[in-house]
Design a protein around this motif. Sequence first.
Motif, PDB file in Angstrom:
ATOM      1  N   VAL A  50      14.713 -14.213  36.343  1.00  0.00           N
ATOM      2  CA  VAL A  50      14.142 -14.473  35.017  1.00  0.00           C
ATOM      3  C   VAL A  50      13.816 -15.957  34.949  1.00  0.00           C
ATOM      4  CG1 VAL A  50      14.506 -14.435  32.541  1.00  0.00           C
ATOM      5  CG2 VAL A  50      15.444 -12.603  33.956  1.00  0.00           C
ATOM      6  N   ARG A  51      12.549 -16.246  34.723  1.00  0.00           N
ATOM      7  CA  ARG A  51      12.074 -17.628  34.759  1.00  0.00           C
ATOM      8  C   ARG A  51      11.150 -17.856  33.571  1.00  0.00           C
ATOM      9  NH1 ARG A  51      13.514 -22.207  37.925  1.00  0.00           N
ATOM     10  NH2 ARG A  51      11.664 -23.335  38.585  1.00  0.00           N
ATOM     11  N   PHE A  52      11.447 -18.843  32.738  1.00  0.00           N
ATOM     12  CA  PHE A  52      10.661 -19.136  31.539  1.00  0.00           C
ATOM     13  C   PHE A  52      10.488 -17.892  30.667  1.00  0.00           C
ATOM     14  CE2 PHE A  52       8.825 -22.171  34.768  1.00  0.00           C
ATOM     15  CZ  PHE A  52       9.596 -23.245  34.367  1.00  0.00           C
ATOM     16  N   GLY A  53      11.515 -17.071  30.628  1.00  0.00           N
ATOM     17  CA  GLY A  53      11.492 -15.879  29.796  1.00  0.00           C
ATOM     18  C   GLY A  53      10.786 -14.691  30.409  1.00  0.00           C
ATOM     19  N   ASN A  54      10.283 -14.837  31.641  1.00  0.00           N
ATOM     20  CA  ASN A  54       9.560 -13.754  32.312  1.00  0.00           C
ATOM     21  C   ASN A  54      10.393 -13.182  33.453  1.00  0.00           C
ATOM     22  OD1 ASN A  54       7.142 -14.120  30.745  1.00  0.00           O
ATOM     23  ND2 ASN A  54       6.750 -15.960  31.960  1.00  0.00           N
ATOM     24  N   ARG A  55      10.407 -11.862  33.560  1.00  0.00           N
ATOM     25  CA  ARG A  55      11.131 -11.228  34.651  1.00  0.00           C
ATOM     26  C   ARG A  55      10.234 -11.185  35.887  1.00  0.00           C
ATOM     27  NH1 ARG A  55      13.880  -5.157  34.828  1.00  0.00           N
ATOM     28  NH2 ARG A  55      15.263  -5.580  36.596  1.00  0.00           N
TER      29      ARG A  55
END
Length: 308
Positions: A50-55
């Motif tokens: 999960v990176r910057f709110g994105n999976r």
Amino acid sequence: MNTLRLFLAFIVAFIIFEFILRFSFGFCDAPIVVADDQIEYLYQPNQDRVRFGNRIIYNEFSMRSLPIKEKDSIVILGLGDSVINGGVSIDQNDLATHILEKKLTDYYKKNIRFLNISAGSWGPENVFEYIKKFGNFNSKYFFLFVSSHDAHDNITHKKIVGISSNFPDRQYTFALTELTERYLIPRIKNSFSNSTASFIDKKNEDPIGTSKEFTTGFQDIYEYCNQNKIELIIFLHSEKKEFLDRKNNSQGEEIITFCKENNIRLINEIGIPHEVDIYRDNIHLNNKGQKMIADTIFNYIRHIKLIK
């Protein structure tokens, strides 16, 4: 005593900031890249981040797709670079390939996989080397996503994994260090250059392979498809400048000429009605752009009756 209090306050602030960066923004959880002797590099398999709110998911074959479970499903391969990969700016559910899987499965009432085989800065040669190594997964349909610059994009085997910040081979120990080295310092450097793109939104890949010759990757993939009775469709994605000019540049024209000479189906994005707000920089797409690609290919598949 005051010095001790200041020191303790600094430690507490550091810990709080570190936790915020890790658990709110996904620092120290970047997708990891591994070097490969033939392909150059690809994403480490079996990642769920999960990176910057994105999976961000990479399956057992380093595809940006969910794991492959059904062996009897219809398989379509989506092949390309960071445009269809989406990077950390696009959530798994918002990828064009993921949207297509759901739409095609619902429409045809069959289990259809639209697999995403891609990595930042891959050209047709990288794609071909991946296919040589892993096979075609019993697919009868290839959608090769390219942009004009891919006409001259060649493998160089220049070592970049673990060297370029866009191709990390390990996680940072501290989120604050990653923030500083990967984002703050490059952004400060960019502020002194003529770059108009923000650091996070600019093209998240390095120009690793360019030459004056038309890359052999297109011909290799074309011949592979002929030999294996696979339908090849090339999707020519337009850069923002091409979109604004309403025409492909000279390298894009080379790709178009190649398709015409070899009777390869071509979807030229220049001819697809869309707005400039699908771009998040000069070349990459936002969620709206990913949906535009998904809708375009879905309608195309239905129109030519690719799936029976």
